[in-house]
Design an enzyme around this catalytic site. Sequence first.
Site, mmCIF file in Angstrom:
data_model
loop_
_atom_site.group_PDB
_atom_site.id
_atom_site.type_symbol
_atom_site.label_atom_id
_atom_site.label_comp_id
_atom_site.label_asym_id
_atom_site.label_seq_id
_atom_site.Cartn_x
_atom_site.Cartn_y
_atom_site.Cartn_z
ATOM 1 N N SER A 1 53.518 31.630 -12.344
ATOM 2 C CA SER A 1 53.920 31.413 -11.192
ATOM 3 C C SER A 1 53.059 31.858 -9.729
ATOM 4 O O SER A 1 52.104 32.284 -10.753
ATOM 5 C CB SER A 1 54.892 32.047 -10.938
ATOM 6 O OG SER A 1 55.799 33.012 -8.699
ATOM 7 N N THR B 1 55.759 24.693 -4.803
ATOM 8 C CA THR B 1 57.408 24.579 -4.683
ATOM 9 C C THR B 1 57.597 24.312 -2.924
ATOM 10 O O THR B 1 57.347 24.715 -2.454
ATOM 11 C CB THR B 1 57.788 26.258 -5.956
ATOM 12 O OG1 THR B 1 57.438 25.895 -6.407
ATOM 13 C CG2 THR B 1 59.113 26.156 -4.304
ATOM 14 N N LYS C 1 58.624 20.983 -5.352
ATOM 15 C CA LYS C 1 60.070 21.338 -5.659
ATOM 16 C C LYS C 1 60.691 21.070 -4.143
ATOM 17 O O LYS C 1 60.019 22.449 -3.342
ATOM 18 C CB LYS C 1 59.267 22.569 -6.163
ATOM 19 C CG LYS C 1 60.974 23.466 -6.010
ATOM 20 C CD LYS C 1 60.682 24.740 -7.824
ATOM 21 C CE LYS C 1 61.654 25.154 -7.817
ATOM 22 N NZ LYS C 1 61.215 26.595 -8.197
ATOM 23 N N HIS D 1 65.686 26.058 -7.227
ATOM 24 C CA HIS D 1 65.758 27.437 -7.213
ATOM 25 C C HIS D 1 66.125 28.487 -7.747
ATOM 26 O O HIS D 1 66.472 29.392 -7.174
ATOM 27 C CB HIS D 1 65.293 27.735 -5.671
ATOM 28 C CG HIS D 1 63.562 28.388 -5.523
ATOM 29 N ND1 HIS D 1 62.473 27.849 -5.229
ATOM 30 C CD2 HIS D 1 63.206 29.633 -6.269
ATOM 31 C CE1 HIS D 1 61.808 29.445 -5.165
ATOM 32 N NE2 HIS D 1 62.518 30.382 -5.753
HETATM 33 C C1 LIG Z 1 64.022 35.574 -10.377
HETATM 34 C C2 LIG Z 1 63.574 34.474 -10.066
HETATM 35 C C3 LIG Z 1 62.076 34.237 -9.447
HETATM 36 C C4 LIG Z 1 61.460 32.605 -9.543
HETATM 37 N N1 LIG Z 1 60.282 33.057 -9.008
HETATM 38 C C5 LIG Z 1 59.848 31.525 -8.368
HETATM 39 C C6 LIG Z 1 58.512 31.566 -7.961
HETATM 40 O O1 LIG Z 1 58.281 32.452 -7.659
HETATM 41 N N2 LIG Z 1 58.300 30.017 -7.956
HETATM 42 C C7 LIG Z 1 59.488 29.018 -7.851
HETATM 43 O O2 LIG Z 1 58.663 27.459 -8.023
HETATM 44 N N3 LIG Z 1 60.276 29.091 -8.519
HETATM 45 C C8 LIG Z 1 60.894 30.347 -9.150
HETATM 46 N N4 LIG Z 1 61.757 30.641 -9.116
HETATM 47 C C9 LIG Z 1 63.105 29.503 -9.306
HETATM 48 C C10 LIG Z 1 62.907 28.468 -11.116
HETATM 49 O O3 LIG Z 1 61.528 28.206 -10.927
HETATM 50 C C11 LIG Z 1 63.880 28.144 -11.248
HETATM 51 O O4 LIG Z 1 63.639 26.809 -10.758
HETATM 52 C C12 LIG Z 1 65.189 28.704 -11.507
HETATM 53 O O5 LIG Z 1 65.268 29.970 -12.182
HETATM 54 C C13 LIG Z 1 65.886 28.134 -12.661
HETATM 55 O O6 LIG Z 1 67.231 28.401 -12.486
HETATM 56 P P1 LIG Z 1 67.307 28.565 -13.945
HETATM 57 O O7 LIG Z 1 67.400 30.525 -13.270
HETATM 58 O O8 LIG Z 1 69.146 29.250 -13.834
HETATM 59 O O9 LIG Z 1 67.582 28.900 -14.842
HETATM 60 C C14 LIG Z 1 62.662 32.116 -9.728
HETATM 61 C C15 LIG Z 1 63.788 31.959 -10.041
HETATM 62 C C16 LIG Z 1 63.716 33.187 -10.771
HETATM 63 C C17 LIG Z 1 65.814 33.623 -10.992
HETATM 64 C C1 LIG Z 2 58.551 36.365 -3.919
HETATM 65 C C2 LIG Z 2 59.245 35.029 -4.385
HETATM 66 C C3 LIG Z 2 59.007 34.287 -2.981
HETATM 67 C C4 LIG Z 2 59.497 34.287 -5.765
HETATM 68 C C5 LIG Z 2 60.249 33.774 -6.019
HETATM 69 O O1 LIG Z 2 60.185 31.921 -5.797
HETATM 70 C C6 LIG Z 2 62.105 33.737 -5.900
HETATM 71 O O2 LIG Z 2 62.452 34.690 -5.747
HETATM 72 O O3 LIG Z 2 62.521 33.292 -6.188
#
Ligand SMILES: Cc1cc2nc3c(=O)[nH]c(=O)nc-3n(C[C@H](O)[C@H](O)[C@H](O)COP(=O)(O)O)c2cc1C
Ligand SMILES: CC(C)CC(=O)C(=O)O
Length: 396
Positions: free
Chosen positions: A118, A167, A239, A285
């Site tokens: 990330s 993203t 994304k 996301h």
């Molecule tokens: C706590 C958390 C933080 C995330 N941070 C990012 C991130 O920094 N960048 C990003 O592109 N997606 C982020 N995502 C989305 C994930 O890349 C992904 O699309 C998503 O978690 C998939 O769903 P799942 O949690 O049900 O497997 C985040 C998701 C969660 C749950």
């Molecule tokens: C710090 C946030 C922008 C990270 C993220 O993508 C998320 O929490 O879903």
Amino acid sequence: MLMFPGQMAAEPVNVSEFQELARLALPKMYYDFYCGGAEDQHTLRENLEAFRRITFRPRILIDVSRVDLSTSILGYNISMPIIVAPTAMHQLALPEGPIREVATARAAATSNTIMILSFTSSCTIEEVAASCNAVRFYQLYIYKKRDITATLVQRAEKNGYKAIVLTADTPRLGRREADIKNKMIAPRLKNLEGLFSTKVTSDGGSDLEAYAKETMDPSLCWKDIGWLRSITKLPILIKGVLTREDGKIKFIPRLNSVVLTLDILPFAARKAVQVGVDGIIVSNHGARQLDYSPATISVLEEVVRAVEGRVPVLMDGGIRRGTDVFKALALGAQAVLVGRPVIYGLAAKGERGVQRVLEMLKDEFELTMALSGCPSVKDITRRHVTTEHERLHSML
Ligand SMILES: Cc1cc2nc3c(=O)[nH]c(=O)nc-3n(C[C@H](O)[C@H](O)[C@H](O)COP(=O)(O)O)c2cc1C
Ligand SMILES: CC(C)CC(=O)C(=O)O
């Protein structure tokens, strides 16, 4: 997981049990941040429920004494079509010691799969790169200050990351009400030390939201993929592309392979291909951005059709079982990403926890293949599953 006083905690046997361990291990603010979704959390529930509405059409009397889960993504051979999604701030899940995303990367390396680091990681690009030999992609947010983004892309490239995952579904942060109530802290991004201060404070709500508002570039548009391509030789994944209006964008010749993490819509999928990307990740996301977006598994096939095989399509959102992985592959995904399950493993048991979570999903997927009569991932076809739409249609 119910436990009586004095009873030893049994080893978790599935991802849901890891989630419960993570809940017990984490302060409420962090657990809510990790597991929560946007607003009514309708999409969050749907991401899971939509998988439950898909059933199997298993075949029998096929030799499954050997089941081969291996596949390749952008030419990188991996042991299974399950890769680590980019998730923010692993420090909150694993506060002790300097490891954090390093633990996740090492677990990915042990499982012989890809980790997407990330942009909002706790460890630096360099620390993760030096820690293990996992194939790593780097997830990118484009900041208003483009030079910061450009610097990070260059560092990722220099440190052997194999692709950029852009993203594009976060011009602003989705409204996550638990974070607002908990006054969720803003990330301290080690990668940005000396470049930019991420110290922001909200006026009483989520600092994270205030951070996103301050930094993310809401003017980001399709032509910026051209800019991104001009500053890196790496493949690019995007994304979060959404509308037909994107058709105004001119074709940008493909200079090198490009991967795209795409959030949901088929027009966006076509656009992504048009601008010369090499792959798409169908994603909402993890239901953290626009609530009432469809469950990703329910729109996957639509996107796969729009792309017409020109680039690989990956997906994420709600993968909690090996059966979910199989369903996604049957509907045309080349691989899936897992987000929260990895964090749950990390919070519960560090590197070993992430390894166990990946192993569990792999083992369940392998069993699903065997019981469906598919000795290799290439044998998984559209006719191995029935969607709700098909079931309803057959009743007419
Ligand atoms: C706590 C958390 C933080 C995330 N941070 C990012 C991130 O920094 N960048 C990003 O592109 N997606 C982020 N995502 C989305 C994930 O890349 C992904 O699309 C998503 O978690 C998939 O769903 P799942 O949690 O049900 O497997 C985040 C998701 C969660 C749950
Ligand atoms: C710090 C946030 C922008 C990270 C993220 O993508 C998320 O929490 O879903």
